[in-house]
Design a protein around this motif. Structure first.
Motif, PDB file in Angstrom:
ATOM      1  N   GLY A  54      -3.733 -30.554   3.267  1.00 31.12           N
ATOM      2  CA  GLY A  54      -3.193 -31.570   2.892  1.00 31.12           C
ATOM      3  C   GLY A  54      -2.884 -32.590   4.005  1.00 31.12           C
ATOM      4  N   GLY A  55      -3.305 -33.806   4.187  1.00 32.31           N
ATOM      5  CA  GLY A  55      -2.706 -34.802   5.404  1.00 32.31           C
ATOM      6  C   GLY A  55      -3.604 -34.389   6.724  1.00 32.31           C
ATOM      7  N   TYR A  56      -4.864 -33.862   6.152  1.00 39.82           N
ATOM      8  CA  TYR A  56      -5.739 -33.546   7.096  1.00 39.82           C
ATOM      9  C   TYR A  56      -5.066 -32.725   8.446  1.00 39.82           C
ATOM     10  N   VAL A  57      -4.230 -31.887   8.230  1.00 37.97           N
ATOM     11  CA  VAL A  57      -3.452 -31.023   9.038  1.00 37.97           C
ATOM     12  C   VAL A  57      -4.466 -29.639   9.335  1.00 37.97           C
ATOM     13  N   THR A  58      -4.907 -29.502  10.468  1.00 40.24           N
ATOM     14  CA  THR A  58      -5.604 -28.384  10.816  1.00 40.24           C
ATOM     15  C   THR A  58      -4.927 -27.144  10.216  1.00 40.24           C
ATOM     16  N   THR A  59      -5.653 -26.273   9.976  1.00 44.18           N
ATOM     17  CA  THR A  59      -5.055 -24.800   9.402  1.00 44.18           C
ATOM     18  C   THR A  59      -6.024 -23.639  10.246  1.00 44.18           C
ATOM     19  N   ARG A  77      -5.085 -20.918  14.728  1.00 37.05           N
ATOM     20  CA  ARG A  77      -4.643 -21.066  13.321  1.00 37.05           C
ATOM     21  C   ARG A  77      -3.151 -21.651  13.451  1.00 37.05           C
ATOM     22  N   HIS A  78      -2.918 -22.663  12.476  1.00 35.94           N
ATOM     23  CA  HIS A  78      -1.625 -23.171  12.284  1.00 35.94           C
ATOM     24  C   HIS A  78      -1.110 -22.951  10.740  1.00 35.94           C
ATOM     25  N   GLY A  82       4.272 -26.086  11.684  1.00 40.96           N
ATOM     26  CA  GLY A  82       4.419 -26.427  13.084  1.00 40.96           C
ATOM     27  C   GLY A  82       4.012 -25.196  14.119  1.00 40.96           C
ATOM     28  N   ARG A  83       3.711 -24.132  13.767  1.00 38.85           N
ATOM     29  CA  ARG A  83       3.726 -23.070  14.597  1.00 38.85           C
ATOM     30  C   ARG A  83       2.112 -22.530  14.749  1.00 38.85           C
ATOM     31  N   LEU A  98      -0.383 -30.954  15.181  1.00 40.21           N
ATOM     32  CA  LEU A  98      -0.774 -31.107  13.628  1.00 40.21           C
ATOM     33  C   LEU A  98      -2.222 -30.636  13.748  1.00 40.21           C
ATOM     34  N   ASP A  99      -3.006 -31.119  14.849  1.00 38.22           N
ATOM     35  CA  ASP A  99      -4.186 -31.175  14.943  1.00 38.22           C
ATOM     36  C   ASP A  99      -4.874 -30.377  16.220  1.00 38.22           C
ATOM     37  N   CYS A 100      -6.034 -29.818  15.897  1.00 41.36           N
ATOM     38  CA  CYS A 100      -6.793 -29.301  17.166  1.00 41.36           C
ATOM     39  C   CYS A 100      -7.680 -30.357  17.845  1.00 41.36           C
TER      40      CYS A 100
END
Length: 191
Positions: A54-59, A77-78, A82-83, A98-100
């Protein structure tokens, strides 16, 4: 934004190569896989898989690079808090990103554009981002600060100014937030 699948191919100018991404968009996330070939600094192949939440945050970003002498891989990996980890090892120097940003990959400019709707309307001013930047073909990961600023609506989307350190470029993106033209880096061959 409705669910859609998009394929886009870019000419990658600094590497004298090409990159193709197959992207599945959901209303608040995307997943993608891609392949790229470059000739500089030496001939190489890149394969990657990207997942956001959600929110286009890289996982997750999984990348492999093959050259004449080696094959290297990277698992970034996220945790959603935030880690970050790189190949399973904690990387506190990346905390807060939040992004790669995969080097020479125009697709990874999409997440910050979509999160702040920079392709649709001007924001309150420049948007500041902290990225987990992955160099290609070396696959080293470092913290990178970037600024995106909506400049104007364009025929098929918007023009956005990208800035990182001393580098600046005015990028054209489409209505889905994907790069059409990134002067000195990439030009879309398919739309």
């Amino acid at each position: 934004m409705s669910t859609a699948s998009i394929t886009r191919t870019w000419e990658i100018l600094p590497a004298r190569g090409y990159s193709t991404a197959w992207v599945d968009f959901a209303p608040d996330s995307l997943s993608a896989r891609g392949r790229a070939v470059g000739l500089l600094p030496e001939p190489y192949w890149v394969s990657y898989e990207l997942e956001t939440t959600g929110g286009y945050v890289t996982t997750r970003l999984g990348v492999s690079v093959e050259t004449a002498t080696s094959t290297e891989s990277l698992e970034l990996r996220h945790d959603g808090e935030g880690r970050w980890t790189v190949n399973g090892a904690e990387r506190p120097d990346l905390d807060g990103a939040l992004d790669c940003d995969l080097g020479l990959c125009p697709l990874t400019n999409t997440m910050p554009v979509l999160r702040h709707a920079l392709h649709r309307k001007p924001g309150p001013g420049p948007e500041l981002f902290t990225m987990a930047w992955v160099s290609v073909p070396e696959l080293t990961v470092s913290l990178n600060r970037q600024t995106y600023t909506h400049l104007a609506r364009a025929e098929h989307g918007a023009r956005i100014r990208y800035r990182s350190g001393d580098f600046q470029s005015d990028i054209e993106v489409d209505d889905r937030g994907m790069v059409l033209d990134y002067p000195s880096l990439a030009t879309a061959l398919t739309r």
